[in-house]
Design a protein around this motif. Structure first.
Motif, PDB file in Angstrom:
ATOM      1  N   ALA A  86       0.820  -1.211   0.000  1.00  0.00           N
ATOM      2  CA  ALA A  86       0.000   0.000   0.000  1.00  0.00           C
ATOM      3  C   ALA A  86       0.853   1.259   0.000  1.00  0.00           C
ATOM      4  O   ALA A  86       1.997   1.276   0.472  1.00  0.00           O
ATOM      5  N   HIS A  87       0.285   2.330  -0.514  1.00  0.00           N
ATOM      6  CA  HIS A  87       0.949   3.634  -0.498  1.00  0.00           C
ATOM      7  C   HIS A  87       1.211   4.045   0.951  1.00  0.00           C
ATOM      8  O   HIS A  87       0.380   3.809   1.832  1.00  0.00           O
ATOM      9  N   SER A  90       0.629   0.677  -5.580  1.00  0.00           N
ATOM     10  CA  SER A  90       0.532  -0.746  -5.248  1.00  0.00           C
ATOM     11  C   SER A  90       0.864  -1.620  -6.453  1.00  0.00           C
ATOM     12  O   SER A  90       1.443  -2.704  -6.307  1.00  0.00           O
ATOM     13  N   LEU A  91       0.524  -1.167  -7.660  1.00  0.00           N
ATOM     14  CA  LEU A  91       0.908  -1.902  -8.864  1.00  0.00           C
ATOM     15  C   LEU A  91       2.426  -2.003  -8.975  1.00  0.00           C
ATOM     16  O   LEU A  91       2.981  -3.085  -9.188  1.00  0.00           O
ATOM     17  N   ILE A  92       3.098  -0.869  -8.810  1.00  0.00           N
ATOM     18  CA  ILE A  92       4.560  -0.846  -8.924  1.00  0.00           C
ATOM     19  C   ILE A  92       5.201  -1.674  -7.816  1.00  0.00           C
ATOM     20  O   ILE A  92       6.128  -2.456  -8.052  1.00  0.00           O
ATOM     21  N   SER A  93       4.693  -1.527  -6.604  1.00  0.00           N
ATOM     22  CA  SER A  93       5.271  -2.227  -5.468  1.00  0.00           C
ATOM     23  C   SER A  93       5.153  -3.742  -5.610  1.00  0.00           C
ATOM     24  O   SER A  93       6.120  -4.475  -5.389  1.00  0.00           O
ATOM     25  N   SER A  94       3.979  -4.230  -5.995  1.00  0.00           N
ATOM     26  CA  SER A  94       3.811  -5.677  -6.142  1.00  0.00           C
ATOM     27  C   SER A  94       4.559  -6.204  -7.363  1.00  0.00           C
ATOM     28  O   SER A  94       5.022  -7.347  -7.376  1.00  0.00           O
ATOM     29  N   LEU A  95       4.709  -5.360  -8.400  1.00  0.00           N
ATOM     30  CA  LEU A  95       5.514  -5.751  -9.556  1.00  0.00           C
ATOM     31  C   LEU A  95       6.961  -5.984  -9.139  1.00  0.00           C
ATOM     32  O   LEU A  95       7.608  -6.925  -9.604  1.00  0.00           O
ATOM     33  N   GLY A  96       7.463  -5.135  -8.234  1.00  0.00           N
ATOM     34  CA  GLY A  96       8.827  -5.307  -7.759  1.00  0.00           C
ATOM     35  C   GLY A  96       9.038  -6.668  -7.125  1.00  0.00           C
ATOM     36  O   GLY A  96      10.058  -7.334  -7.366  1.00  0.00           O
ATOM     37  N   ASP A  97       8.088  -7.113  -6.304  1.00  0.00           N
ATOM     38  CA  ASP A  97       8.203  -8.435  -5.697  1.00  0.00           C
ATOM     39  C   ASP A  97       8.170  -9.538  -6.743  1.00  0.00           C
ATOM     40  O   ASP A  97       8.815 -10.584  -6.592  1.00  0.00           O
ATOM     41  N   LEU A  98       7.411  -9.318  -7.817  1.00  0.00           N
ATOM     42  CA  LEU A  98       7.278 -10.340  -8.853  1.00  0.00           C
ATOM     43  C   LEU A  98       8.550 -10.467  -9.688  1.00  0.00           C
ATOM     44  O   LEU A  98       9.008 -11.574  -9.950  1.00  0.00           O
ATOM     45  N   ILE A  99       9.123  -9.352 -10.090  1.00  0.00           N
ATOM     46  CA  ILE A  99      10.255  -9.407 -11.024  1.00  0.00           C
ATOM     47  C   ILE A  99      11.601  -9.514 -10.318  1.00  0.00           C
ATOM     48  O   ILE A  99      12.605  -9.880 -10.931  1.00  0.00           O
ATOM     49  N   ALA A 100      11.648  -9.194  -9.031  1.00  0.00           N
ATOM     50  CA  ALA A 100      12.915  -9.256  -8.303  1.00  0.00           C
ATOM     51  C   ALA A 100      12.704  -9.932  -6.954  1.00  0.00           C
ATOM     52  O   ALA A 100      12.876  -9.312  -5.902  1.00  0.00           O
ATOM     53  N   PRO A 101      12.306 -11.199  -6.946  1.00  0.00           N
ATOM     54  CA  PRO A 101      12.044 -11.883  -5.681  1.00  0.00           C
ATOM     55  C   PRO A 101      13.302 -11.973  -4.828  1.00  0.00           C
ATOM     56  O   PRO A 101      14.391 -12.234  -5.321  1.00  0.00           O
ATOM     57  N   GLY A 102      13.145 -11.733  -3.544  1.00  0.00           N
ATOM     58  CA  GLY A 102      14.290 -11.824  -2.637  1.00  0.00           C
ATOM     59  C   GLY A 102      15.083 -10.556  -2.488  1.00  0.00           C
ATOM     60  O   GLY A 102      15.933 -10.450  -1.604  1.00  0.00           O
TER      61      GLY A 102
END
Length: 500
Positions: free
Chosen positions: A439-440, A459-471
């Motif tokens: 969340a913002h 939230s789109l950008i934040s969850s994308l970060g977890d998807l493309i750069a796990p860990g």
């Protein structure tokens, strides 16, 4: 591959491998991943399961998927749906039993004693002392097949021998409504299975099979609360009651009896089934049968299932109350109207309502989750474009994260799901939807806030970060995505896409 005494485990990309069979001790070994080989000197114990490897971070967006890639994704999606529907990662019935026992979901069941079992037993079983004893295949199974074909074991209902598949197995004995010739999982009233003379009622493999039968029956009809089953070798009986919790997360629990005498066990079974078998007809929506194929997970307001409705694949959502269904239908209609009223061309879809009734809502299409290997820059462009349209219409989604974003492989489109938290408002509202993790910062840890379009972009950008750069640590992600976050603050949609 065993080469010169060393075991080599090769993993191609981030796909999993499944190792089946007995435990294997691996001493010094090498692991080859994406062309990079590493030596492992510690001892590993490999047990049945899926082993995942995370490759070094690659380019965030790669070339479009080939047809072969798409087919591989379809196959993997079916495997994922299968695991979800089983609520398990076990690869054998014994493992399944151990897994549920470790989770605290299996309880000892002390069945009440019945003074005169003959009161509850069907006529054909009242002389149980004379039933044949012997091997399962040659004696016990034929005995029950004959009993079923020549007797009325459950008056007013049907009893069949090896007639209905549950998962990959067919129970020997099925109890089901009289108007059905071959029951599906949702149509089982109860079940039974035959065992041989040497069976003691303590085999974990067979107990695991029995509890999984119950699990599959309950999963096929999420409104049903319990089902009974039994195992017998015509001398001993083990009873199993599978019960779904009435509260989130709606897990299945089991009560398993010890080995009972045949008269006591079968009398108890028939008494329980006569009094309350737990059976409910399979769900229908607007007089159309909904066949549940597997669980897709549980959200804030509903449980979602992959289902079939008159030959159409749908997502069947089960809510706690009809009022929430009506509200979600209204919100989906508003979002679709906004998209259809836009002059631009968008390949981001909003779910289409196919029907609703009582606590059920049917929507299409059913996508599959995005992964590190399937997300593309073009998908982000489509999502941001769709958000720009609905934001212009005054709608804030409030839960834009990749748990609610799905890939539609057939046409490469994106599905933005779960509009239950969406709202049209410029005033203070109760904070809902996106968890604090994505969340913002303005709406973390607060109960009220004004819904703003920048919250969706963040939230789109934040969850994308977890998807493309796990860990990757949150601090490193903040640096990696700084430009996109800055563009989101001023709702510069094009700049968000460019930065990503």
């Amino acid at each position: 591959i065993d080469t010169d005494g060393a075991l080599q485990l090769a993993l191609d990309s981030a796909d999993g491998i499944t190792i089946e069979g007995v435990h294997q001790e691996i001493g010094k070994c090498t692991i080859t991943l994406n062309g990079v080989t590493k030596s492992i000197n510690t001892t590993w114990t490999l047990v049945p399961g899926t082993y995942l490897a995370t490759p070094k971070r690659q380019a965030v967006f790669a070339d479009p998927l080939s047809r072969e890639d798409n087919e591989s994704i379809r196959r993997l999606a079916k495997v994922v749906y299968g695991l979800k529907s089983r609520d398990s990662k076990a690869v054998s019935y014994a493992d399944y039993y151990h897994e549920k026992l470790k989770e605290g979901r299996i309880n000892d069941w002390i069945a009440p004693l019945i003074e005169d079992p003959k009161i509850y037993l069907p006529e054909a079983l009242k002389s149980w002392q004379s039933l044949e004893q012997g091997p399962e295949k040659d004696v016990i199974k034929p005995c029950w097949k004959r009993l079923i074909e020549t007797s009325d074991l459950f008056p007013g209902h049907s009893v069949g021998y090896e007639v209905g598949v549950l998962g990959t197995k067919i129970p020997d004995i099925a109890f089901f409504p009289p108007n059905i010739s071959k029951p599906r999982a949702a149509e089982y009233e109860a079940y039974g299975d035959c065992k041989g003379q040497s069976w003691s009622g303590t085999s974990l493999s067979e107990l695991g099979q029995g509890i999984q039968y119950g699990h599959r029956i309950l999963d096929a009809n999420p409104l049903r609360t319990h089902v009974y089953g039994f195992f017998t070798n015509n001398s001993l009986v083990v009873l199993i009651k599978s019960t779904r919790s009435r509260e989130t997360p709606y897990l299945v629990h089991w009560d398993v009896s010890g080995a009972l005498t045949f008269g006591q066990g079968m009398a108890t079974f028939f008494r329980l089934v006569h009094e309350d078998s737990g059976y409910l007809p399979p769900p229908t929506v607007q007089s159309r049968l909904v066949s549940i194929k597997g669980s897709l997970g549980q959200g804030r307001t509903c449980r979602a299932y992959l289902a079939d409705c008159i030959g159409m694949e749908v997502v069947a959502k089960l809510y706690d109350c009809n009022e929430t269904v009506i509200e979600d239908v209204r919100k989906l209609a508003a979002a679709k109207a906004a998209m259809q009223g836009s002059t631009g061309v968008h390949a981001c879809q909003i779910p289409t309502v196919q029907g609703s009734e009582d606590r059920w809502l049917l929507v299409t299409p059913a996508g599959i989750p995005f992964t590190f290997n399937t997300i593309r820059h073009n998908h982000i462009r489509k999502l941001v474009s769709a958000l720009k349209v609905v934001h212009k219409a005054g709608i804030v989604h409030r839960d834009v994260r990749f748990a609610n974003i799905f890939h539609l492989i057939t046409d490469g489109a994106v599905l933005l799901n779960d509009w239950g938290s969406s709202i049209r408002s410029e005033s203070l509202e109760l904070v809902a939807g996106c968890p604090d993790r994505w969340a913002h910062p303005e709406i973390r840890g607060v109960t009220e806030a004004v819904p703003l379009p920048k919250h969706d972009l963040y939230s789109l950008i934040s969850s994308l970060g977890d998807l493309i750069a796990p860990g990757v640590s949150p601090e490193s992600l903040a640096i990696l995505l700084r430009g996109a976050f800055q563009a989101a603050e001023i709702c510069n949609y094009d700049q968000v896409v460019e930065c990503l």
